[in-house]
Write a protein that holds these residues in place. Sequence first.
Motif, PDB file in Angstrom:
ATOM      1  N   ALA A  38      52.033   9.578 -18.131  1.00  0.00           N
ATOM      2  CA  ALA A  38      51.149   9.195 -19.217  1.00  0.00           C
ATOM      3  C   ALA A  38      50.929   8.030 -19.727  1.00  0.00           C
ATOM      4  N   LEU A  39      49.664   7.785 -19.339  1.00  0.00           N
ATOM      5  CA  LEU A  39      49.763   6.759 -20.358  1.00  0.00           C
ATOM      6  C   LEU A  39      50.587   5.783 -21.539  1.00  0.00           C
ATOM      7  N   ASP A  40      50.821   5.082 -21.736  1.00  0.00           N
ATOM      8  CA  ASP A  40      51.481   4.498 -23.086  1.00  0.00           C
ATOM      9  C   ASP A  40      49.879   3.650 -23.765  1.00  0.00           C
ATOM     10  N   SER A  41      49.120   4.007 -24.563  1.00  0.00           N
ATOM     11  CA  SER A  41      48.641   3.947 -25.281  1.00  0.00           C
ATOM     12  C   SER A  41      48.476   2.488 -26.046  1.00  0.00           C
ATOM     13  N   PHE A  42      49.405   2.379 -26.769  1.00  0.00           N
ATOM     14  CA  PHE A  42      50.411   0.682 -26.603  1.00  0.00           C
ATOM     15  C   PHE A  42      50.552  -0.704 -26.035  1.00  0.00           C
ATOM     16  N   ARG A  43      50.308  -0.012 -24.704  1.00  0.00           N
ATOM     17  CA  ARG A  43      50.532  -1.088 -23.107  1.00  0.00           C
ATOM     18  C   ARG A  43      49.294  -1.758 -23.308  1.00  0.00           C
ATOM     19  N   THR A  44      47.791  -0.595 -23.792  1.00  0.00           N
ATOM     20  CA  THR A  44      46.770  -1.605 -22.460  1.00  0.00           C
ATOM     21  C   THR A  44      46.557  -2.523 -24.212  1.00  0.00           C
ATOM     22  N   GLU A  68      52.201  -6.167 -27.218  1.00  0.00           N
ATOM     23  CA  GLU A  68      52.711  -4.917 -26.890  1.00  0.00           C
ATOM     24  C   GLU A  68      52.054  -4.538 -25.298  1.00  0.00           C
ATOM     25  N   ASN A 125      44.903  -6.078 -25.531  1.00  0.00           N
ATOM     26  CA  ASN A 125      43.684  -5.927 -26.890  1.00  0.00           C
ATOM     27  C   ASN A 125      43.480  -7.273 -25.993  1.00  0.00           C
ATOM     28  N   ASP A 129      48.712  -9.979 -24.781  1.00  0.00           N
ATOM     29  CA  ASP A 129      49.145  -8.572 -26.215  1.00  0.00           C
ATOM     30  C   ASP A 129      50.294  -8.620 -26.452  1.00  0.00           C
TER      31      ASP A 129
END
Length: 152
Positions: A3-9, A99, A11, A97
């Motif tokens: 699953a996509l780790d939203s913290f890794r998108t 993160e 910014n 970013d």
Amino acid sequence: MAALDSFRTINGSYGAVYENGEWLTNFNKMSAKVEIQKQELKLSGDRWVRHKVTGLKGTGTISGFKVTSRMTTLNQAVTLDNRAVTTRTELISKTDDPEAFGFERVRLKNVIFDLLQLVEWEAGNVCPEELAFTFEEWEPLDPIANVFENRG
């Protein structure tokens, strides 16, 4: 599939643009793309329309806030003595970013700005600065690694 780790998108707030190595701190938005120019080929005995790549066209914009006259003087040679003189430069975009899985830098070569923004103001508002440009080549300097490779 992971699953996509939203913290890794990534910014965009951590993006930066550099002109010949100098950080343009007043710009907070950048876009660059390469248009793939194609010619349609219609062949006998084939219902499909085929395509031949015939060229590439790089375009982009940077925008932010007016702080100095740097961008006007950078392009000043275009209007000097009413002659068309080509002034080229280089831009580097950095997308970062803390993160994310890393940062990315892309070099745009032979950048030519499309216009001189001499005046843009309105009472009560911060003065914006937006410049469209073309470029002739690009180079990835620091691509972000694909962490999903070889995960099965």
